[in-house]
Design a protein around this motif. Structure first.
Motif, PDB file in Angstrom:
ATOM      1  N   LEU A 108       0.841  -1.188   0.000  1.00  0.00           N
ATOM      2  CA  LEU A 108       0.000   0.000   0.000  1.00  0.00           C
ATOM      3  C   LEU A 108       0.884   1.247   0.000  1.00  0.00           C
ATOM      4  O   LEU A 108       1.931   1.277   0.657  1.00  0.00           O
ATOM      5  CB  LEU A 108      -0.908  -0.008   1.228  1.00  0.00           C
ATOM      6  CG  LEU A 108      -1.867  -1.203   1.329  1.00  0.00           C
ATOM      7  CD1 LEU A 108      -2.656  -1.141   2.624  1.00  0.00           C
ATOM      8  CD2 LEU A 108      -2.807  -1.262   0.134  1.00  0.00           C
ATOM      9  N   GLU A 109       0.471   2.244  -0.707  1.00  0.00           N
ATOM     10  CA  GLU A 109       1.334   3.405  -0.960  1.00  0.00           C
ATOM     11  C   GLU A 109       1.811   4.076   0.323  1.00  0.00           C
ATOM     12  O   GLU A 109       2.952   4.525   0.413  1.00  0.00           O
ATOM     13  CB  GLU A 109       0.581   4.417  -1.837  1.00  0.00           C
ATOM     14  CG  GLU A 109       1.455   5.561  -2.307  1.00  0.00           C
ATOM     15  CD  GLU A 109       0.748   6.429  -3.324  1.00  0.00           C
ATOM     16  OE1 GLU A 109       0.983   7.647  -3.334  1.00  0.00           O
ATOM     17  OE2 GLU A 109      -0.060   5.887  -4.112  1.00  0.00           O
ATOM     18  N   ALA A 110       0.962   4.165   1.342  1.00  0.00           N
ATOM     19  CA  ALA A 110       1.333   4.859   2.575  1.00  0.00           C
ATOM     20  C   ALA A 110       2.003   3.940   3.598  1.00  0.00           C
ATOM     21  O   ALA A 110       2.381   4.388   4.679  1.00  0.00           O
ATOM     22  CB  ALA A 110       0.089   5.481   3.197  1.00  0.00           C
ATOM     23  N   ALA A 111       2.166   2.666   3.256  1.00  0.00           N
ATOM     24  CA  ALA A 111       2.729   1.699   4.208  1.00  0.00           C
ATOM     25  C   ALA A 111       4.242   1.863   4.312  1.00  0.00           C
ATOM     26  O   ALA A 111       4.897   2.373   3.396  1.00  0.00           O
ATOM     27  CB  ALA A 111       2.393   0.284   3.769  1.00  0.00           C
TER      28      ALA A 111
END
Length: 275
Positions: A108-111
């Motif tokens: 996930l992009e914000a992970a």
């Protein structure tokens, strides 16, 4: 794979490794012959040939039979599936090194860079795995005097390994109750010519006068669960290397009793004799 022993040697794997090798993946034990692979030797040898190589061990068949010290193996990742360790299907677990965890991968992009989960796993799979670990902790407490949870699990798995070796010896050599697989006329074992060392309790066998499908059916009628191993994507390469065609796989774990092994051997003798 050695045709007689069913083993993949460390030297055979390392002969394929050089300075261009990016990744070495090995199974910790064969799910057809039960032969254990020397993962630590392969990892150490691969790093000598290429210090940057990534190493991964698949322990799916191994972890139900022996304790595992991931750190001592030196791998960048060790993976297994709980359904092979008294659990249920639907989830897998892995231990990753910091280096491997940070390699580019879907996330996930914000992970964080080392996050590998793309969502939440089903709660029931975690609940089932918790019960497995609880069970192993209980078993270790029955067999020893552990002072903490990890020690209890290790005691349980060390006892499993000893019992496993005992059962394999009984399978191969029999007892006063029944002859072993090596002594039943009309039965052939495959990939186990060098004995029980570094091998857990699993055997590949076939009959001279009974085809695999029929034999599996006869075992089932006797209340014994075995598996037919066929020339397919799962077992074809192994069976081809052993030169044995289709075969029957029988395996055990720490809940298997000596008397159950004796019943299996008696039924095997009856199938081989046409009874």
């Amino acid at each position: 794979m050695n045709r007689d022993t069913g083993r993949v040697s460390a030297s055979g794997v390392l002969a394929l490794v050089d300075h261009r090798t990016d990744l070495v993946v090995v199974t910790h034990a064969s799910n057809d012959t039960g032969a254990i692979v020397d993962v630590a030797e392969i990892v150490a040898g691969a790093r000598t040939l290429n210090p940057d190589v990534i190493t991964v061990a698949d322990g799916v068949q191994y972890v139900a039979h022996h304790p595992v010290d991931v750190a001592s193996l030196g791998v960048h990742a060790y993976i297994f599936a709980p359904y092979k360790v008294f659990g249920i299907k639907g989830i897998g677990f892995g231990v990753l090194s910091e280096r491997l965890a940070a390699l580019p991968h879907w996330r996930l992009e914000a992970a964080p860079p080392d996050a590998w989960k793309l969502g939440s796993a089903e709660d029931a799979t975690y609940a089932a795995w918790t019960k497995v670990v609880d069970y192993l902790e209980w078993l270790g407490g029955e067999l020893g005097d552990p002072t903490h949870r990890r020690q209890a699990v290790l005691i349980a798995m060390e006892a499993t390994a000893r019992h496993d070796a005992f059962l394999l010896d009984r399978f191969m050599h029999g007892s006063n109750a029944a002859p072993g697989l090596l002594n039943i006329p009309g039965v052939r074992t495959h990939g186990a010519s060098d004995g029980a060392r570094d091998r857990f309790c699993m055997s590949l066998l076939s009959f001279d006068a009974v085809d695999t499908t029929t034999a599996v059916e006869l075992y089932q009628r006797a209340g014994i669960a075995v598996r037919a191993r066929n020339l397919d994507v799962c077992s074809g390469r192994v069976l081809g290397a052993l030169g044995c065609g289709t075969a029957i796989r029988v395996s055990t774990c720490h809940y298997t009793t000596p008397s159950e092994v004796d019943v299996f051997l008696a039924v095997t003798k009856a199938i081989a004799s046409g009874a």
